[in-house]
Scaffold this active site. Sequence first.
Site, PDB file in Angstrom:
ATOM      1  N   HIS A 244       0.799  -1.228   0.000  1.00 11.91           N
ATOM      2  CA  HIS A 244       0.000   0.000   0.000  1.00 11.91           C
ATOM      3  C   HIS A 244       0.841   1.293   0.000  1.00 11.91           C
ATOM      4  O   HIS A 244       0.796   2.052  -0.956  1.00 11.91           O
ATOM      5  CB  HIS A 244      -0.910   0.042   1.243  1.00 11.91           C
TER       6      HIS A 244
HETATM    7  O1  RIB Z   1      -5.365  -0.259   4.598  1.00 10.80           O
HETATM    8  C1  RIB Z   1      -3.978  -0.218   4.406  1.00 10.80           C
HETATM    9  C2  RIB Z   1      -3.371   0.871   5.225  1.00 10.80           C
HETATM   10  O2  RIB Z   1      -3.595   0.628   6.615  1.00 10.80           O
HETATM   11  C3  RIB Z   1      -1.835   0.951   5.080  1.00 10.80           C
HETATM   12  O3  RIB Z   1      -1.409   2.269   5.259  1.00 10.80           O
HETATM   13  C4  RIB Z   1      -1.357   0.099   6.218  1.00 10.80           C
HETATM   14  O4  RIB Z   1      -0.040   0.455   6.645  1.00 10.80           O
HETATM   15  C5  RIB Z   1      -2.355   0.461   7.284  1.00 10.80           C
HETATM   16  O5  RIB Z   1      -1.954   1.694   7.883  1.00 10.80           O
END
Ligand code: RIB
Length: 314
Positions: A244
């Site tokens: 992500h």
């Molecule tokens: O949903 C994914 C996000 O939530 C990413 O930033 C992960 O690190 C968590 O913070």
Amino acid sequence: MTQPPRKIIIDTDPGQDDAIAILLAFASPEIDVLGLTAVAGNVPLALTQKNARIICELAGRSDVPVYAGCDRPLERKLVTAEHVHGKTGLDGPAMPDPVMPLAEGHGVDFIIETLRREAAHTVTLCPLGPLTNIAEAFRRAPDVAGRVQQIVLMGGAYFEVGNITPAAEFNIYVDPEAADIVFRSGVPIVVMPLDVTHKVLTTRARVEAFRALGTEVGRVCAEWSDFFERFDMEKYGSEGAPLHDPTVIAYLLAPGLFRGRHINVEIEVQSDLTRGMTVADWWGVTDRPANALFIGDVDAEGFFALLTERLGRL
Ligand code: RIB
Ligand code: CA
């Protein structure tokens, strides 16, 4: 004439994917990381601020200040994600405790003071976790929102819908009131939602490319990925997990890798059932004003080539 490095503040809840994003920023001369502000999210603040310092030291960047920010959402109880990131938030490789001290002062004050000190529209905010610190800065100092160059954040979802509930992505779900403040702030926003992050999966070949760097950073990123991906692979049956947060930094470095639409995005804060949903008007069915560039697609191979090459520089 090369551009001066882009000044950014990374607001973060490390998190293995946050860690790889921060390393990508440190590896890139196009970026000047003014500081890291830790927020409660994946794990409690005591761990996210410690993890942020671990990451700085892994990159040899103990010169970058790390501040502790808010330890809970603006109005709600904190929800964490140890089930994904492990109890330390950086499970996988054993990491030494940080030696560098936590910077004096609150992360929100650092954001406010930096935005007031630096010339207007020269600092980009890169939130990688719940938006509590950013929203609190805008609440405490309404003058600073107008001084922000851009916000490039990881959060939300439209076609991918939710990952922490059927309707909501984790970062937005944890602090929907904060997200509502940020999305209504008028600051130019680029959103990296699950719609795009689910297209950058840590396949075996990509994780082995980290390991093949033959460096400490390469080994640690491979082992973080090995740990971090098990939850999503189990849940989605996918070949790898969505990486992500590095999409935020990759966007700063190579926006041409990404494609999206400038649309209206509003945050559900009333309903318990759909709390934290990013209601994205992707098809333009309302006359609500566009307030975000919502990214839906990415050249995944190009993203991993950039990420791996840069990590190899550390
Ligand atoms: O949903 C994914 C996000 O939530 C990413 O930033 C992960 O690190 C968590 O913070
Ligand atoms: Ca994160």
